[in-house]
Design a protein around this motif. Sequence first.
Motif, mmCIF file in Angstrom:
data_model
loop_
_atom_site.group_PDB
_atom_site.id
_atom_site.type_symbol
_atom_site.label_atom_id
_atom_site.label_comp_id
_atom_site.label_asym_id
_atom_site.label_seq_id
_atom_site.Cartn_x
_atom_site.Cartn_y
_atom_site.Cartn_z
ATOM 1 N N PRO A 318 33.794 34.907 21.516
ATOM 2 C CA PRO A 318 34.631 35.600 22.506
ATOM 3 C C PRO A 318 33.882 36.765 23.114
ATOM 4 N N PRO A 319 34.057 36.994 24.395
ATOM 5 C CA PRO A 319 33.321 38.086 25.052
ATOM 6 C C PRO A 319 33.817 39.436 24.574
ATOM 7 N N PRO A 320 32.981 40.458 24.685
ATOM 8 C CA PRO A 320 33.460 41.804 24.345
ATOM 9 C C PRO A 320 34.541 42.228 25.320
ATOM 10 N N PRO A 321 35.364 43.160 24.915
ATOM 11 C CA PRO A 321 36.432 43.610 25.829
ATOM 12 C C PRO A 321 35.851 44.056 27.152
ATOM 13 N N PRO A 322 36.471 43.641 28.248
ATOM 14 C CA PRO A 322 35.925 44.032 29.561
ATOM 15 C C PRO A 322 36.021 45.540 29.761
ATOM 16 N N THR A 323 34.995 46.087 30.375
ATOM 17 C CA THR A 323 35.006 47.498 30.722
ATOM 18 C C THR A 323 35.062 47.644 32.232
ATOM 19 N N ASN A 324 35.733 48.661 32.659
ATOM 20 C CA ASN A 324 35.902 48.872 34.096
ATOM 21 C C ASN A 324 34.562 49.169 34.755
ATOM 22 N N GLN A 325 34.201 48.368 35.742
ATOM 23 C CA GLN A 325 33.007 48.596 36.527
ATOM 24 C C GLN A 325 33.395 49.269 37.841
ATOM 25 N N ALA A 326 32.501 50.087 38.350
ATOM 26 C CA ALA A 326 32.781 50.765 39.616
ATOM 27 C C ALA A 326 32.945 49.747 40.732
ATOM 28 N N PRO A 327 33.865 49.988 41.659
ATOM 29 C CA PRO A 327 33.997 49.077 42.807
ATOM 30 C C PRO A 327 32.762 49.156 43.686
ATOM 31 N N MET A 358 38.886 44.612 39.525
ATOM 32 C CA MET A 358 40.339 44.852 39.463
ATOM 33 C C MET A 358 40.775 45.508 38.157
ATOM 34 N N LEU A 359 39.860 46.196 37.505
ATOM 35 C CA LEU A 359 40.224 47.056 36.384
ATOM 36 C C LEU A 359 40.244 48.496 36.908
ATOM 37 N N PRO A 360 41.041 49.402 36.344
ATOM 38 C CA PRO A 360 41.827 49.193 35.124
ATOM 39 C C PRO A 360 43.245 48.696 35.342
ATOM 40 N N ASN A 361 43.758 48.736 36.566
ATOM 41 C CA ASN A 361 45.179 48.425 36.741
ATOM 42 C C ASN A 361 45.461 47.504 37.915
ATOM 43 N N GLY A 362 44.438 46.786 38.409
ATOM 44 C CA GLY A 362 44.681 45.800 39.457
ATOM 45 C C GLY A 362 44.782 46.349 40.859
ATOM 46 N N THR A 363 44.386 47.606 41.069
ATOM 47 C CA THR A 363 44.472 48.180 42.412
ATOM 48 C C THR A 363 43.075 48.439 42.963
ATOM 49 N N LEU A 364 42.940 48.304 44.270
ATOM 50 C CA LEU A 364 41.700 48.609 44.971
ATOM 51 C C LEU A 364 42.064 49.079 46.365
ATOM 52 N N ASN A 365 41.644 50.282 46.716
ATOM 53 C CA ASN A 365 41.970 50.875 48.011
ATOM 54 C C ASN A 365 40.699 51.226 48.760
ATOM 55 N N GLY A 366 40.743 51.044 50.076
ATOM 56 C CA GLY A 366 39.635 51.420 50.943
ATOM 57 C C GLY A 366 40.023 52.575 51.843
ATOM 58 N N GLN A 367 39.032 53.348 52.295
ATOM 59 C CA GLN A 367 39.305 54.473 53.180
ATOM 60 C C GLN A 367 38.083 54.764 54.041
ATOM 61 N N TRP A 368 38.274 54.672 55.369
ATOM 62 C CA TRP A 368 37.236 55.083 56.316
ATOM 63 C C TRP A 368 37.393 56.564 56.642
ATOM 64 N N SER A 369 36.272 57.239 56.862
ATOM 65 C CA SER A 369 36.305 58.629 57.306
ATOM 66 C C SER A 369 35.045 58.914 58.121
ATOM 67 N N LEU A 403 32.745 54.476 54.247
ATOM 68 C CA LEU A 403 33.766 53.612 53.669
ATOM 69 C C LEU A 403 33.783 53.852 52.159
ATOM 70 N N GLU A 404 34.947 54.213 51.631
ATOM 71 C CA GLU A 404 35.102 54.461 50.200
ATOM 72 C C GLU A 404 35.951 53.364 49.579
ATOM 73 N N ALA A 405 35.530 52.876 48.405
ATOM 74 C CA ALA A 405 36.323 51.949 47.594
ATOM 75 C C ALA A 405 36.782 52.694 46.343
ATOM 76 N N ASP A 406 38.061 52.581 46.004
ATOM 77 C CA ASP A 406 38.648 53.362 44.908
ATOM 78 C C ASP A 406 39.539 52.442 44.078
ATOM 79 N N ASP A 407 39.211 52.296 42.769
ATOM 80 C CA ASP A 407 40.055 51.470 41.900
ATOM 81 C C ASP A 407 40.982 52.312 41.027
ATOM 82 N N SER A 408 41.172 53.562 41.406
ATOM 83 C CA SER A 408 42.032 54.566 40.755
ATOM 84 C C SER A 408 41.321 55.283 39.616
#
Length: 775
Positions: A318-327, A358-369, A403-408
């Motif tokens: 079994p694989p090791p527990p997944p760790t959150n990777q940066a978007p 999609m870790l840690p909570n299934g959200t991914l947001n983008g933002q242009w500035s 462009l920023e990607a943010d998974d919280s």
Amino acid sequence: MPRISIRSLLLVALVYPLFSALPVMGATSDFTEESYNNTLDSNRLYYYLQFLPLGYDATDTSKQYPVIVYLHGNGLHHKDNGNGNYTSYFGDLSRHYNQGPARVITSGDNTSMTFTTTNGDESFIVLCLQQRTGRNGWQGKQVIPFVDHALASLNIDPNRVYLTGHSMGGNGTWKVATSSENNPNRFAAIAPVAANGTNTQMGVDAAGHGLPVWAFTSNNDGSALYYGTTRPINSMLGLNADPTPRVTAYVGASHGKTEEYAYSIASTSRSTFALAGDPVDPNGSPPVTTLLPVDFALTPHSSLYEWFLTQSLGTTPPPPPPTNQAPMADAGLDQSVVLAQGVSQVVVNLAGVISDDMLPNGTLNGQWSLLSGPTGVGVTFADSTSPTTTATFVALGTYELQLEADDSALTDVDTVVITITAEPVSGEERRILFDLGPSSTFTAGNWNNINNSGAGVKIADAIDDTGASTGIQFEVTSAFTATNGSGKVASDPYPETAQRDSFNVNSSTTATFVLSGLDAANFYDLSFFGSRSGTTIREGEVTVNALPSQNYNAANNISTVVTFTDVVPDSSGEITVTFNTYNGSGHAYLGVVDILEKVPEPAGGFRVVFDLGTTNFVTAGNYNNVTDPGLGVHISDAIDDQGELTGVSLEITNAFVNPNGSGIEDDVIYPSSVQRDSLFVAGTDDAQVVLGGLDSADTYTIYLFGSRAFGGDKTVEFSLDGGLTWIDLNCSNNVDTVIEFPNQSPDAQGEFVIDVQADDGSGFGYLGAIELIKN
């Protein structure tokens, strides 16, 4: 002593029924003391301690458990009393409660032997076999039949059988796992602890079996026991065993403490030592130096038991527990966009991409500035949260967008540079001036001052002599020697500050700089000037691309300028310049780079404008009026803005709803009759216009315009690639915004297909003008 009940059955073939006995008080699940007859060892009776997890159901064969088989050291064996009857020794099995995995259960550390994995909670069956032959050690014929007996009698996963033992049991772990009886191999992994009496052949055999091994030892357990670990481990390392064996070596631990630490829930939390200055091998072997001097421990396995659960026979662990990777954010490629003459703003398509695990909570947001741009000028994003959107620019210049990607929890950013330049006019010229030299002789006005002679980008967006942004970049790729401020000064040909300073090279240096962001369709005159007070020869040589070199003497120079005329950039819009000394001169000086950009007269190009709308607002002159919203060829041979026939056709292949005459009456871009009317679509309908009669080998620029007097949202979407990419235009009260498709090639049939639809929520979409320019 707990009360014990015993039932005995004979072993037939290699199927060994279990015997039940009394549970140990205080354990979450039952310990029982069992026995079986081993037909491979003269049908002798063997005893063992058995632990079954809470909830174990012998009738539920669909639920299979991992099992740990523990082999004790010399202190827990029994000697034959001569008649083969061991009933008087049966109760001595209780001594196992204080060693190995059994102690973890009875001490309360983990009374259920349950551990959390990526596949959910897993609980071990634990079996502690008792040796009956005294100090003769463990043999394959004693243990392998016992393992087969357990596999036949209990709900055990045959791919997850683990063997471990301490001291004599550690030696037995090596011996049993590599014995001839263990063929085929039964064990998913082994863990010998403080093993004694081992040899290098055991490591050779373990490597041959492909056995995962985690061995434990101590620097305070005596040299014999210490080398009982290092000998087989080093032989495995010498053979590049796969998988590589693991070793944990404790600092100062006694023989008993090594056992305690190894089997504790946090077996790897103790300090370990680098295996240098090893104890002396009692057999006279030299000190071992290749043993891995690490505790493999802290991640991802915090205990031996959790490591066991990552090992499996015949299946992928079994694989090791997944760790959150940066978007990941990708803002797309840099763009240079032309702002057409008479147009006050330009819409640029942004093709960003964001992605995530999609870790840690299934959200991914983008933002242009907007990070940077011309002072006091902003950018309008159609949807700043969407990676693919449009941005509207109202002024010339260079803009850096982020462009920023943010998974919280984690973020990533990427930038894109958008350069907005003025549309060149045929026959038009513009001049770009660079002053090279120290900051003390800065040239004021619309000059591009460069005061650092080292390598790197010096000007990212040069201005022309009117102060307008050009998108041209000046980058030194091979450094000059130094800066200088001792030029000869005169009233011409450049300001005094530009004549006084320079960059210089010595006889051993060749400087190189690159001009980029140029238009490969234009011509450039490049002039070079440099001055140095004094009569000593200061001759320099300039080379532009592969053109013949030119040279000049900077000594007391106030008038000599060398010029390369009609230089054409390469296909990527770059010109490369090199500068070095010439004719034996010790130094050469370059103070001014003077660029004249020339836009050539079009060769065979044309401009065609179609006015789409009502019969009430037909545009006179050299315009092509389309007043029928229905299907069919409406223009078979369009005229250009000079009244010449072009062979260009316009056909509507998906009909519009009707003409409309309620646009804003203005003449900012086109005559008011063009801007006033349009053809429109409604709802989800898709209108389609085909421009034909074009040359697929040529490139064209297309502008689309629409207007509707209205205070709300009247956004229309246009596509030129079959609907893969849509660009929005809000027609509401529009007088000066167009959609541009620059440098497009027709398809193989010589056609452009323009799709038109109303944006979601706007209800209606308008197309009032199509402008086609052959480049």
